[in-house]
Scaffold this active site. Sequence first.
Site, PDB file in Angstrom:
ATOM      1  N   SER A 157       0.834  -1.194   0.000  1.00  0.00           N
ATOM      2  CA  SER A 157       0.000   0.000   0.000  1.00  0.00           C
ATOM      3  C   SER A 157       0.883   1.264   0.000  1.00  0.00           C
ATOM      4  O   SER A 157       1.783   1.380  -0.837  1.00  0.00           O
ATOM      5  CB  SER A 157      -0.933  -0.058   1.213  1.00  0.00           C
ATOM      6  OG  SER A 157      -1.940   0.897   1.123  1.00  0.00           O
ATOM      7  N   ARG A 227     -11.696   5.830  10.607  1.00  0.00           N
ATOM      8  CA  ARG A 227     -11.190   4.466  10.483  1.00  0.00           C
ATOM      9  C   ARG A 227     -12.252   3.533   9.899  1.00  0.00           C
ATOM     10  O   ARG A 227     -11.951   2.638   9.122  1.00  0.00           O
ATOM     11  CB  ARG A 227     -10.756   3.960  11.863  1.00  0.00           C
ATOM     12  CG  ARG A 227     -10.206   2.555  11.862  1.00  0.00           C
ATOM     13  CD  ARG A 227      -8.990   2.434  10.980  1.00  0.00           C
ATOM     14  NE  ARG A 227      -8.342   1.138  11.145  1.00  0.00           N
ATOM     15  CZ  ARG A 227      -7.231   0.776  10.502  1.00  0.00           C
ATOM     16  NH1 ARG A 227      -6.665   1.605   9.655  1.00  0.00           N
ATOM     17  NH2 ARG A 227      -6.702  -0.398  10.703  1.00  0.00           N
ATOM     18  N   ASP A 324      -8.896  -6.550  -4.467  1.00  0.00           N
ATOM     19  CA  ASP A 324      -8.485  -5.237  -3.923  1.00  0.00           C
ATOM     20  C   ASP A 324      -9.080  -4.144  -4.806  1.00  0.00           C
ATOM     21  O   ASP A 324      -8.761  -4.055  -5.988  1.00  0.00           O
ATOM     22  CB  ASP A 324      -6.954  -5.166  -3.920  1.00  0.00           C
ATOM     23  CG  ASP A 324      -6.425  -3.878  -3.295  1.00  0.00           C
ATOM     24  OD1 ASP A 324      -7.234  -2.981  -2.986  1.00  0.00           O
ATOM     25  OD2 ASP A 324      -5.198  -3.792  -3.115  1.00  0.00           O
ATOM     26  N   HIS A 357      -8.046  -5.249  -0.123  1.00  0.00           N
ATOM     27  CA  HIS A 357      -6.752  -4.596   0.035  1.00  0.00           C
ATOM     28  C   HIS A 357      -5.950  -5.210   1.189  1.00  0.00           C
ATOM     29  O   HIS A 357      -4.733  -5.369   1.107  1.00  0.00           O
ATOM     30  CB  HIS A 357      -6.976  -3.104   0.275  1.00  0.00           C
ATOM     31  CG  HIS A 357      -5.726  -2.289   0.320  1.00  0.00           C
ATOM     32  ND1 HIS A 357      -4.833  -2.238  -0.727  1.00  0.00           N
ATOM     33  CD2 HIS A 357      -5.202  -1.493   1.287  1.00  0.00           C
ATOM     34  CE1 HIS A 357      -3.824  -1.447  -0.399  1.00  0.00           C
ATOM     35  NE2 HIS A 357      -4.022  -0.983   0.818  1.00  0.00           N
ATOM     36  N   ASP A 358      -6.648  -5.562   2.255  1.00  0.00           N
ATOM     37  CA  ASP A 358      -5.976  -6.122   3.433  1.00  0.00           C
ATOM     38  C   ASP A 358      -5.349  -7.494   3.176  1.00  0.00           C
ATOM     39  O   ASP A 358      -4.633  -8.011   4.040  1.00  0.00           O
ATOM     40  CB  ASP A 358      -6.969  -6.246   4.600  1.00  0.00           C
ATOM     41  CG  ASP A 358      -6.886  -5.039   5.526  1.00  0.00           C
ATOM     42  OD1 ASP A 358      -6.036  -4.168   5.280  1.00  0.00           O
ATOM     43  OD2 ASP A 358      -7.676  -4.975   6.477  1.00  0.00           O
TER      44      ASP A 358
END
Lengths: 382, 196
Positions: A157, A227, A324, A357-358
């Site tokens: 990232s 968040r 992602d 994405h994680d």
Amino acid sequence: MNTSTDSQSVGIVTPQIARFDQPLLLACGRSLPGYELVYETYGELNAQCSNAVLVCHALSGHHHAAGYHAGDDKRPGWWDECIGPGKPIDTLRFFVVSLNNLGGCHGSTGPSSTNPETGKPWGPDFPALRARDWVHSQALLADRLGIDCWAAVIGGSLGGMQAMRWALEYPDRVKHCVVIAAAMKLSAQNLAFNEVARQAIVSDPAFSEGYYQERGTLPAQGLALARMVGHITYLSDDAMANKFGRALRSGTLDQGSDGDVEFQVQSYLRYQGNQFSGSFDANTYILMTRALDYFDLAREYGHDPVAAFSQATCSFLVMSFSTDWRFSPARSREIVDALIAADKPVSYFDIDADGGHDAFLMPIPRYLTAFSAYMQRVGDEA
Amino acid sequence: MRLDLAHILRWIDPGSRVLDLGCGDGEFLQLLRDQRQVRGTGLEIDDDMITAAVSRGLNIVEQNMDEGLSNFPDQSFDTVVMAHALQAVHYPDKVLDEMLRIGRQCIVTFPNFGHWRCRLYLGTRGRMPVSRFMPYHWYDTPNIHFCTVRDFEALCYNKGIHILARDVVGNTQRQPVLAGTWPNLFATTAIYHITR
């Protein structure tokens, strides 16, 4: 939980602090009079100092990438899946350096540190940072540690963006650049999500224009909301469906619920938000998202990625994850295509994963196998 | 080493830049690197093959040829190689065009469907050949575009592709002569060195 029995853990690690008294001239034109970087190392630096690997963290990351700080820690460092004996970044072969970036809130100098000129916390007056500022400060840390050339600079990232910047800023100090789930610049959609996150923070009355430390308030609600928005972009639709679906935590679908929380996914996001707001600094979050927004690898090379990568002399590994959507595989392929056109050695893997994405933090077998195979080569060439 | 790869090796200039389409486990690229000091890039889509090739220290890009090669600039490689993959792509003619755009010269190898065994099988049994070399059934084969030596040369003629050299592999000791004289009947594998 306990490390002593885990042969694939780096075990107990102790953060160290490097103090720099020379001012650091920043991309914004201001300079930081002096600063500290907190970092951890795993593995041993060899006699030739040729086996050092730099790990760059993402938006909300920090120096604690692997192992445990104490034997009763519940969770290891954020990239423990990939760093350790026998893992892709094999600490039996490599000397791994992981630091908290400048502007961070985990021990390196940042907005919550004291401004020596005023004696008060920097707060919103902390200078704006760009990825290149991190890279320059990381280079000074490398000097301090006696590392002339990294065997590899690795990041996912925002960390991948720093790795690419390294390859352009210090071409003779990087042999391999590993760019995971990254992009050469943010899309309008990426910018939009970051803006929502920042607005969530600044519109919290407790934010106090950023001077919340001095005024003794804490914009916990705004930071939690920021968040939550970010977290949605880190997960895929599939991952959320598999993890929560439409499961209820309380009440029934027929009659709804009188309770505060109804769907499981709500509870999860609130938990993530609250956890984060208790451990992260709002000004740092704003600073980091701005650095992300303004990152544009090729801007100063006439917006030509091929011209940009022509500066590099290292080999590249680029990896993306199928679901992602924050930095989609298409963004990674843009990097790969520019590298091909610039005649640079590049390998590219598109990992099939439902984690969004994680996924770059997850133990996905093909990811770990392919990553290990490439790192084997890095080690052989070190 | 596969015989067709040994044949190709001598057409590769030392120190040149080679793109290997469908590079498999990277055996050939490694050979080119070790014996010809070639700077190579491989394209592959199979996970395990990619890992095997990367383990050899090669540069491998995960990319499906059927989705195009437009990300490779014109004349950016000295040689583009495609060994035993022509029959498995969706548009062999378009892939050939792309190969010749990307490389100064190209090397293509494919199984010759005109081989007498194929003809005999089809002629006597009336069914699609299944053999040691073509172990699939018609419905599950990845080889969707089989052609013969004559088919390929006709395509080259129509497209104005210049054949620099042709080589063949037969399937027994004494067949090199037969395969060389009557390739469309006796070549099991056809090997072409082509350019625009």
